[in-house]
Design a protein around this motif. Structure first.
Motif, PDB file in Angstrom:
ATOM      1  N   GLY A  38       0.796  -1.207   0.000  1.00 29.48           N
ATOM      2  CA  GLY A  38       0.000   0.000   0.000  1.00 29.48           C
ATOM      3  C   GLY A  38       0.836   1.267   0.000  1.00 29.48           C
ATOM      4  N   ALA A  39       0.456   2.209  -0.849  1.00 30.93           N
ATOM      5  CA  ALA A  39       1.115   3.521  -0.968  1.00 30.93           C
ATOM      6  C   ALA A  39       2.562   3.428  -1.418  1.00 30.93           C
ATOM      7  CB  ALA A  39       1.016   4.298   0.340  1.00 30.93           C
ATOM      8  N   ARG A  88       1.914   2.490  -8.094  1.00 22.98           N
ATOM      9  CA  ARG A  88       2.008   3.922  -7.821  1.00 22.98           C
ATOM     10  C   ARG A  88       0.838   4.362  -6.951  1.00 22.98           C
ATOM     11  NH1 ARG A  88       1.653   8.058 -11.801  1.00 22.98           N
ATOM     12  NH2 ARG A  88       0.042   8.982 -10.479  1.00 22.98           N
ATOM     13  N   ILE A  89       0.898   5.587  -6.486  1.00 22.92           N
ATOM     14  CA  ILE A  89      -0.189   6.168  -5.707  1.00 22.92           C
ATOM     15  C   ILE A  89      -1.161   6.819  -6.676  1.00 22.92           C
ATOM     16  CG2 ILE A  89      -0.785   7.888  -3.966  1.00 22.92           C
ATOM     17  CD1 ILE A  89       1.941   7.412  -2.699  1.00 22.92           C
ATOM     18  N   GLY A  90      -2.317   6.174  -6.846  1.00 28.51           N
ATOM     19  CA  GLY A  90      -3.302   6.632  -7.811  1.00 28.51           C
ATOM     20  C   GLY A  90      -3.107   5.946  -9.148  1.00 28.51           C
ATOM     21  N   ASN A 136      -2.712   0.447  -8.617  1.00 27.68           N
ATOM     22  CA  ASN A 136      -2.992   1.638  -7.824  1.00 27.68           C
ATOM     23  C   ASN A 136      -2.852   1.212  -6.362  1.00 27.68           C
ATOM     24  OD1 ASN A 136      -3.964   3.793  -6.382  1.00 27.68           O
ATOM     25  ND2 ASN A 136      -5.983   3.849  -7.357  1.00 27.68           N
ATOM     26  N   ALA A 137      -1.748   1.576  -5.740  1.00 27.47           N
ATOM     27  CA  ALA A 137      -1.385   1.060  -4.423  1.00 27.47           C
ATOM     28  C   ALA A 137      -2.169   1.687  -3.275  1.00 27.47           C
ATOM     29  CB  ALA A 137       0.108   1.245  -4.191  1.00 27.47           C
ATOM     30  N   VAL A 138      -3.061   2.596  -3.583  1.00 31.57           N
ATOM     31  CA  VAL A 138      -3.931   3.154  -2.542  1.00 31.57           C
ATOM     32  C   VAL A 138      -5.403   2.897  -2.863  1.00 31.57           C
ATOM     33  CG1 VAL A 138      -2.301   4.905  -1.769  1.00 31.57           C
ATOM     34  CG2 VAL A 138      -3.889   5.442  -3.637  1.00 31.57           C
ATOM     35  N   ASN A 178      -4.524  10.242   1.366  1.00 31.61           N
ATOM     36  CA  ASN A 178      -3.998   9.372   0.320  1.00 31.61           C
ATOM     37  C   ASN A 178      -4.889   8.209  -0.113  1.00 31.61           C
ATOM     38  OD1 ASN A 178      -1.012  10.301  -0.077  1.00 31.61           O
ATOM     39  ND2 ASN A 178      -1.289  10.231   2.149  1.00 31.61           N
ATOM     40  N   SER A 179      -5.684   7.677   0.790  1.00 27.18           N
ATOM     41  CA  SER A 179      -6.400   6.450   0.466  1.00 27.18           C
ATOM     42  C   SER A 179      -7.493   6.674  -0.578  1.00 27.18           C
ATOM     43  CB  SER A 179      -7.027   5.843   1.722  1.00 27.18           C
ATOM     44  OG  SER A 179      -7.774   4.677   1.396  1.00 27.18           O
TER      45      SER A 179
END
Length: 298
Positions: A11-12, A54-56, A83-85, A185-186
């Protein structure tokens, strides 16, 4: 033995697509989660790839954050980038797409997956998504994966609170930073790492890991108390019990080997914050890598 090992960050995390012959040309070659483990495999001639994340939504070209990277030579499409979040099942679908792409481009028929943190959940979701289609997943190793909840998710869900920290300064600091970080971020991930959510999700995964050898590795550096076991000891983000999948039913996890690293933290972020050597992180320690190697028969 599987044709290749695929590393899946959590995550993230921001991770470039890497193959044995290429990686990010500047900064940490495979990002701040998987660089050391990737290097360990490469040093022994193992064919290893990292799944882009990535984030998003989008593509992975660089990471301008702490211990990031740049100059990624091969950038894959957003459709096969995690998408890690985001939601676990959506990440699993992207990872399954990446594995299918890898099979087609690299001629890989079967793989071993090594997932850190939520990367273990993404891997499980991808295995379900692949079903009986290729490539076949032979083994799964998880490092600090929230099989049965996490510090962040359980705090946000109200299952643990400040009283459960028993005054431990480090844990109280983690609590204080958790909600603002999740709010900023989530995109679905934070709500899906609580014990309440994962117990239902796990039940729906019954049968997915049949005939797949699983190794679950947990850590527990933060050990100021012993109760509740849902929290203590923990690695900064995941309890030792959850990381080891101790309470996951056999219908979900029929074949599992469990390992504990009680003096380790979740990642190099926590090692840095605690003034520890990076090798005290699950993602950076050759002793952990030796357990991974053994689990994969490497």
């Amino acid at each position: 033995m599987a044709d290749a090992v695929v590393l899946v960050s959590g995550g993230a995390a921001v991770t470039p697509y890497t193959a044995p012959e290429h990686a990010a040309a500047s900064g940490l070659a495979a990002g701040n989660t998987m660089t050391a483990l990737r290097s360990s495999f490469l040093d022994r001639g193992v064919r290893v790839f990292t799944a882009p994340a990535r984030i998003g939504p989008g593509q992975v070209r660089a990471d301008a954050g702490w211990q990031g990277f740049d100059d990624v030579p091969v950038v894959l499409s957003a459709e096969v980038t995690i998408n890690a979040v985001g939601r676990v099942d959506d990440a699993g679908a992207a990872l399954a797409g990446f594995l299918r792409w890898l099979a087609a481009e690299e001629g890989i028929a079967d793989v071993d997956l090594v997932g850190h943190s939520m990367g273990g959940l993404f891997s499980r979701a991808a295995i379900r998504e692949l079903g009986d289609s290729g490539p076949r997943v032979e083994r799964l190793v998880t490092l600090g994966t929230p099989w049965d909840g996490s510090v962040l998710g359980d705090l946000l869900d109200g299952e643990i609170g400040e009283v459960d920290a028993h005054g431990d300064p480090a844990t109280l600091q983690i609590f204080a930073e958790a909600r603002p970080y999740a709010d900023a971020n989530s995109q679905g991930a934070a709500a899906e790492v609580s014990r309440r959510f994962l117990r239902g999700w796990n039940d729906a995964q019954a049968g997915v890991l049949d005939r797949i050898a699983v190794t679950a590795i947990g850590a527990g550096y933060f050990a100021a108390a012993t109760e509740p076991a849902q929290l203590w000891p923990h690695d900064g983000l995941v309890s030792l019990t959850s990381g080891r999948a101790d309470e996951v039913p056999a219908a979900v996890l029929p074949e599992v080997t469990r390992h504990s690293f009680p003096d380790h933290v979740h990642s190099i972020f926590f090692a840095e914050a605690c003034g520890l050597a990076w090798e005290r992180a699950l993602t950076w320690d050759p002793m952990v890598f030796a357990v991974v190697d053994d689990a994969l028969g490497r």
